[in-house]
Design an enzyme around this catalytic site. Structure first.
Site, short mmCIF file in Angstrom:
data_model
loop_
_atom_site.label_atom_id
_atom_site.label_comp_id
_atom_site.label_asym_id
_atom_site.label_seq_id
_atom_site.Cartn_x
_atom_site.Cartn_y
_atom_site.Cartn_z
N ASP A 220 136.01 11.34 118.97
CA ASP A 220 135.00 12.40 119.05
C ASP A 220 135.38 13.30 120.23
O ASP A 220 135.65 12.80 121.32
CB ASP A 220 133.61 11.82 119.29
N ASP B 211 123.81 9.70 107.76
CA ASP B 211 123.28 8.98 108.92
C ASP B 211 121.85 8.57 108.60
O ASP B 211 121.04 9.41 108.19
CB ASP B 211 123.29 9.88 110.15
#
Length: 246
Positions: free
Chosen positions: A7, A130
């Protein structure tokens, strides 16, 4: 498949704790780590442009292109963060990315995104879902970096895209991500059983090698691992061995 995650914020690798930009740990520049992950045998890397996810105008396009070039041909790149239109998808595919990850936009603009599944090869698109897990019957989808919970259930969003050829899904239990608290094995067992033709990737919480064999047994096609590799909880080599020996 073991899929290391990188990330990136402002050119550096970070890990967010449960998605919070206020709770981030910096791990330095990404190119040398990408090379090391590939040297250890990673065949796919999961890249997330967190600047782009927050603001598409701040996408780290040059760095992402550089990372894709560094990875090819030894490793494939799966990339997400700030994908807002078909042109974004096209540019990333043309630059050498193998799969493009579609998150919030797939929830908020399904009519548009379903057309992408018809225009592009569905094998190049990954639906990222998610979820907040309240019970096995109540798994609510969250969007915008988990800041907003929707009324949409996990199975609703999967069924929506299944009709247009959905092949790949990353499913993240928000309560686990970036925590090293262990994976939600029962969640992955449940969804892999419900949609056997979809290649699911687990994401979040892996903290020991024994979990890898449990996750593979659940039916997932890949395991995304971030923090455990960054903190040397175990190596990519060890993780791959566990996956292959299952």
């Amino acid at each position: 498949m073991i899929i290391p995650a990188l990330d990136i914020i402002n050119g550096n690798i970070v890990r967010l704790y449960q998605g919070s930009y206020c709770m981030q740990t910096n791990y330095g520049e990404p190119i040398s780590l990408l090379k090391e992950y590939i040297r250890q045998g990673a065949k796919m890397i999961h890249l997330v442009d967190l600047d782009g996810a927050k603001n598409p105008l701040k996408r780290q396009s040059l760095l992402i292109s550089q990372l894709i070039k560094e990875a090819n041909p030894l490793s494939k790149i799966q990339i997400g963060g700030g994908i807002r239109n078909a042109s974004d998808v096209e540019i990333l595919l043309e630059s050498g990315a193998t799969r493009i990850v579609l998150g919030s936009i797939a929830v908020t603009q399904p009519k548009i995104v379903k057309k992408w599944f018809e225009y592009f090869d569905p094998n190049t698109l990954v639906l990222a879902v998610d979820i907040h897990v309240y019970s096995e019957e109540n798994r609510k989808v969250a969007i915008y970096g988990w800041q907003k919970e929707t009324d949409l259930q996990l199975e609703q969003i999967i069924e929506e895209y299944y009709t247009v050829g959905l092949k790949h899904v990353i499913c993240t239990d928000i309560s686990k991500d970036g925590t090293l608290l262990g994976s939600n094995i029962s969640l992955y067992r449940s969804i892999c059983h419900a949609w056997p033709r979809i290649a699911f990737q687990s994401s979040g919480g892996v903290n020991k090698l024994s979990e890898i064999s449990k996750l593979r047994s659940s039916g997932v096609a890949g395991i995304i691992i971030g923090r455990a590799f960054l903190e040397n909880t175990f190596t990519i080599n060890e993780a791959i061995s566990c996956w292959q020996n299952e």
